[in-house]
Scaffold this motif. Structure first.
Motif, short mmCIF file in Angstrom:
data_model
loop_
_atom_site.label_atom_id
_atom_site.label_comp_id
_atom_site.label_asym_id
_atom_site.label_seq_id
_atom_site.Cartn_x
_atom_site.Cartn_y
_atom_site.Cartn_z
N LEU C 245 42.99 -109.04 15.03
CA LEU C 245 42.50 -108.44 16.27
C LEU C 245 41.92 -109.53 17.15
CD1 LEU C 245 40.60 -105.50 14.57
CD2 LEU C 245 42.94 -105.48 15.44
N VAL C 246 42.51 -109.71 18.32
CA VAL C 246 41.98 -110.70 19.27
C VAL C 246 41.95 -110.08 20.66
CG1 VAL C 246 42.63 -112.80 18.06
CG2 VAL C 246 44.30 -111.65 19.50
N LEU C 253 38.09 -102.36 19.82
CA LEU C 253 37.87 -101.79 18.50
C LEU C 253 36.59 -102.30 17.85
CD1 LEU C 253 41.48 -101.86 17.02
CD2 LEU C 253 40.30 -100.03 18.21
N THR C 254 36.17 -103.51 18.20
CA THR C 254 34.99 -104.03 17.51
C THR C 254 33.83 -104.30 18.44
OG1 THR C 254 35.55 -106.34 17.84
CG2 THR C 254 36.52 -105.24 15.93
N GLY C 255 34.07 -104.32 19.73
CA GLY C 255 32.97 -104.61 20.66
C GLY C 255 32.81 -106.08 20.96
N THR C 256 33.48 -106.93 20.26
CA THR C 256 33.46 -108.37 20.57
C THR C 256 34.91 -108.83 20.73
OG1 THR C 256 33.52 -108.90 18.22
CG2 THR C 256 31.36 -108.82 19.28
N PRO C 257 35.08 -109.94 21.47
CA PRO C 257 36.46 -110.40 21.67
C PRO C 257 37.14 -110.94 20.40
CG PRO C 257 34.88 -111.82 22.82
CD PRO C 257 34.10 -110.69 22.25
N GLY C 279 31.40 -91.11 10.67
CA GLY C 279 31.17 -92.56 10.84
C GLY C 279 32.43 -93.37 11.00
N GLU C 280 33.59 -92.73 10.90
CA GLU C 280 34.84 -93.49 11.02
C GLU C 280 35.17 -93.74 12.49
OE1 GLU C 280 37.93 -91.45 8.93
OE2 GLU C 280 37.73 -92.76 7.19
N ALA C 281 35.78 -94.87 12.73
CA ALA C 281 36.27 -95.14 14.08
C ALA C 281 37.67 -94.57 14.20
CB ALA C 281 36.30 -96.65 14.31
#
Lengths: 278, 301, 345
Positions: C245-246, C253-257, C279-281
């Motif tokens: 993931l980039v 998806l993660t909130g950070t790049p 709690g699942e995304a």
């Protein structure tokens, strides 16, 4: 699956088939051309004609064999050839093996140069090697003797051993040597126990080829011999002074036998049909 | 004790290399290269016309002597013979090499290979000698020609100037036959090696694309075999250029390069001229080798 | 550090340069006594060079190599208490199996009866009793490998090195040998250090492993650690498969790049209307491709908001037919946020 192709120059893409008749005849012709002349010599070794030229031979006899047996000069020439070949082969085996080990296992620039240097004596025409050695040796003031002949022969025999040993080394790969050292053997022990046994048949084959080469050599020898006559030189003299042709024929037959045997053995040792180049 | 030596060699691989390379390089360098250098140096000396002694000073006088008509004749004669032998050898070898590479299998192939190797390695002098017997006037070739009623053809051929002579063994044709015989194996083996390297899939692809067998041969097989032919030609050419025994034994008194060299360095005592004459075939071969290398012949060796 | 607590093997900032090429670049590693340790990486990553430096066939350009606390960097291979099983087995063709195995002892001039006893012992250990009189040419690949193993172990080295030992074997044999090697190591109790490019093998056999890439060690840890908590992008991608993931996708998806990774088997495939766990995304998308692999099916899902994810699901109640008509189906993906690992590099 068989098919016969009629045209002479057809290339049959399904291998293992019958070759065109024309091709077979041409191939056969070449083979016969290569071998029949020697059979002629064999035949003439038995002829009763003293000038041994007429064909068909008027009769057959074994007389010349006993005559040859009694010729002292012949035995001298033979003994000299044998001794020269033995010493030259030893020199060639030692130097050729060392060079092959260095080139195949070592890492240094100029490996191609070494190979070229080893091949040069046999690649250049015999006359070049001969005259070069003669003038070189003349410069040193050494008398032309047994050792000058050996110097010449040893030089161009190196390549036969070198090629055989190098080919064998390349096939073997380094891991055996590393394994031996890993198990506790140092360089010398590894050489004695692992490398040398692996090279044994290659050394033998190369040595026999060297022997054959030396025994038969005439061009360089004419330059590096003094008064001595090796067997080929003896025959060469006979060519220009055809006095004892019957005995010469017997000698020729003998020389063929002596040089053929090592070749056959070397061929067998190299795995038969190998690609060892001259 | 020995272990310490081994440790030293292991840690200093250059020393080990030196020990391995030293003796052979020393021998070859000194004995062989040294001699070649001495020869080259000698070619720049010259023989004083009056004293007959070798003058050890640098000059091109000896090389100038190479251009006399007699010497140029020698070069031409030898080179022409070398070329003729090369072409004939290529033609004669090709069918055999082709057969060995494409059709012979197993024992037949092994026997054929042996059949080519044996003459290659067996006695050169005996093989030359055998032709002396064969070419003699009373010998087997004459007998053969009269047996098939072609002796008049033979005489006619012998009458051709430049090729013929008083008899086969005194003719240029005779020399040609002997050269061809002796060098033939040197041509067969490289051609066979080159032909073997032609992957069968190439021939099948050619056929698949619609080429008849003859065309496949001309366009695929032949060009791929060419490096082998050239490699073999290196041998036949070079060997003919330097040989003195065959022209000395068979043929008339016209000289080849090898004989001239022998004569000059021997009783004539003109080593500089002999050396200079030796340089000529070396130069020819160097040029030939460079050209052959460009055509990929070295891979076929 | 006393000899007793010294690690079995220690690389201290070891480098090996070949001219411009840095085959090994500043590797530091410690391997404990009795460990089954794997050096994992693609070809050219430097793992084999490190092994060879430990065995003594290469000398480091910089750094030191220690065996049980002793600096062996300058020692030739025949003076180190290490033995190697080579990739091509390197059996001596002119010696019998028994002579091959006995080689190390013969060099040390051990008494003949003792040699015979230990050779029998060694051959028993590798399950090749009575093979002593044969020659290597008469053996199969698997048998040769056992002989190589016996030949190395008979010398009772403190560390055994194995250079891609199972590479030449077929699958079934490889799996069998993996089990056997583990068993032998436990039985003999010495440190095993083996080099492989097969990450499955490394995960299955080793107690700990080091992942190599371009001459450097990117991560060292137990198989679980390396698999579940990869440190770098390379490790995440090389050990098992992963979704990298980039950029945009990572941001969403993660909130950070990013970069970050999530394993395909950690994503659940749900019907669009199914409920996700607490709690699942979640993300919605449609299946672009479904590849049936027998045991599981691998799906490539195009996300509605852009990007794609690979999902692997065990074929519990799905089969080939389902996979064949899965294409285009709308799905919902769900995963535990902790399944996403942040990566370095």
């Amino acid at each position: 699956m068989r098919s016969s192709v009629r045209s002479k120059s057809g290339s049959d893409s399904r291998g293992g088939e019958r070759a065109p008749l024309g091709l077979k005849l041409a191939a056969l012709g070449a083979i016969l051309f290569l071998h029949l002349p020697l059979l002629v010599v064999f035949l003439y070794a038995f002829t009763t004609d003293e000038a041994t030229l007429t064909f068909p031979p008027p009769g057959l006899t074994l007389r010349w064999f006993s005559l040859a047996w009694q010729r002292a000069d012949l035995w001298q020439a033979f003994s000299l050839s044998l001794r020269v070949a033995a010493v030259s082969t030893t020199v060639a085996v030692v130097l050729g093996t060392l060079a092959a080990l260095a080139v195949v296992r070592g890492r240094f620039a100029g490996r191609e140069m070494v190979t070229l240097l080893v091949i040069l004596p046999i690649a250049l025409p015999g006359i070049v090697t001969g005259i070069a050695l003669r003038s070189g040796l003349a410069l040193t003031g050494l008398p032309f003797s047994f050792w000058t002949i050996v110097a010449g022969h040893g030089t161009f025999c190196i390549v036969t051993v070198y090629n055989n040993v190098a080919a064998r080394l390349r096939r073997t790969g380094r891991s055996q040597i590393e394994a031996s050292m890993d198990l506790g053997a140092d360089t010398f022990q590894t050489f004695r126990r692992i490398v040398l046994p692996g090279l044994a048949t290659a050394l033998l084959a190369g040595g026999m080829l060297a022997f054959s080469l030396s025994f038969d050599e005439v061009i360089v020898t004419t330059f590096t011999a003094g008064q001595q006559r090796t067997l080929p030189i003896w025959i060469l003299d006979q060519l220009t002074r055809p006095r004892d042709r019957p005995v010469t024929n017997v000698t020729a037959l003998f020389v063929i036998a002596v040089t053929t045997l090592p070749i056959l053995l070397a061929h067998r040792l190299s795995g038969g049909g190998g690609r060892e180049e001259r | 004790m020995l272990r310490r030596a081994a440790n030293f060699l292991f840690r200093h691989p250059r020393w080990a290399l030196g020990l391995l390379l030293g003796p052979p390089l020393l021998w070859l360098g000194v004995v062989y290269l040294g001699s070649l250098a001495a020869l080259l140096v000698q070619s720049f000396f010259h023989v004083d016309d009056f004293t007959g002694q070798v003058v050890r000073s640098f000059s091109f006088a000896t090389y100038a002597q190479l251009f006399t008509p007699a010497n140029l004749d020698i070069f031409r004669r030898t080179t022409v013979m070398a070329a003729a032998v090369t072409i004939a050898a290529a033609l004669l070898s090709f069918p055999l090499a082709y057969f060995m590479a494409r059709y012979a299998r197993g024992r037949v192939r092994s026997m054929l290979y042996l059949g080519v190797i044996l003459p290659l390695w067996s006695s050169y002098i005996v093989r030359v000698y055998s032709w002396k017997l064969i070419l003699a006037k009373e010998g087997i070739l004459s007998w053969f020609f009269s047996a098939v009623g072609m002796s008049r053809v033979l005489d006619a051929v012998l009458g051709i100037p430049g090729i013929g002579g008083p008899s086969l063994s005194f003719s240029t044709l005779g020399r040609f036959l002997v050269f061809l015989y002796i060098w033939l194996p040197y041509m067969i083996l490289p051609i066979q090696a080159a032909l073997e390297r032609v992957p069968k899939s190439l021939l099948e692809a050619s056929a698949d694309l619609g080429a008849p067998p003859g065309k496949t041969f001309r366009k695929v097989t032949l060009p791929l075999a060419l490096p082998g032919v050239i490699a073999g030609s290196i041998f036949t050419f070079s060997l003919t250029l330097g040989d003195f025994i065959i022209p000395g034994t068979i043929g008339d008194s016209s000289l080849f390069i090898g004989q001239a060299v022998l004569r000059h360095q021997g009783t004539a005592g003109n080593v500089p001229l002999a050396a200079a004459m030796t340089v000529v075939p070396m130069l020819i071969m160097a040029a030939y080798l460079a050209w052959a290398r460009r055509l990929g012949a070295f891979d076929a060796l | 550090m006393t000899a007793m607590t010294a690690p079995a093997v220690r690389f201290v900032d070891v480098s090996r340069h070949f001219g411009e090429v840095r085959a090994v670049d500043g590797v530091s590693l410690e391997i404990a006594d009795g460990e089954f340790f794997a050096m994992l990486g693609p070809s050219g990553s430097g793992k084999t060079t490190c092994l060879r430096m430990l065995a003594g066939f290469e000398r480091p350009t910089a750094g030191r190599v220690e065996l049980h606390g002793r600096d062996v960097t300058d020692l030739p291979p025949y003076e180190r208490d290490v033995n190697t099983v080579f990739q091509d087995y390197a059996l001596f063709p002119h010696l019998t199996v028994a002579d091959n195995v006995a080689y190390g002892l013969t060099i040390k001039k051990v008494a003949k009866p003792e040699i015979r006893r230990r050779v029998d012992e060694a051959l028993d250990l590798v399950c090749l009793p009575d093979y002593g009189a044969r020659k290597p040419a008469q053996l199969s690949g698997g048998q040769r490998q056992r002989v190589a193993l016996a030949r190395a172990l008979i010398n009772r080295p403190r560390v055994l090195l194995l250079d891609e030992p199972l590479g030449a074997l077929d699958l079934k044999l490889r799996q069998q040998m993996q089990t056997e090697l583990k068993a032998i190591q436990r039985q003999v109790g010495i440190t095993f250090l083996f080099v492989t490019h097969d990450q499955e093998e490394a995960l299955a056999m080793s107690d700990r492993l080091a992942v190599f890439n371009q001459g450097r060690v990117e991560q060292v840890g137990t198989p679980a650690e390396v698999y579940e908590r990869p440190r770098t992008v390379f490790v995440a991608g090389f050990v098992g498969t992963t979704n990298l993931l980039v950029g945009d996708l990572a941001q969403r998806l993660t909130g950070t790049p990013g970069p970050a990774a999530i394993r395909p088997e950690r994503i659940r495939l749900l019907a669009p209307e199914a409920l996700a766990g607490a709690g699942e995304a979640i993300a919605a998308g449609s299946i672009r491709e479904a590849v049936y692999l027998g045991m599981h099916t691998r799906y490539t899902v195009d996300l509605d908001e852009g990007g794609e994810l690979a999902v692997v699901a065990q074929n519990l109640d799905a089969d080939a037919a389902d996979a064949a008509c899965a294409q285009g189906r709308r799905v919902r993906l769900a995963w535990e946020p902790s399944a996403i690992r942040a990566l370095v590099g």
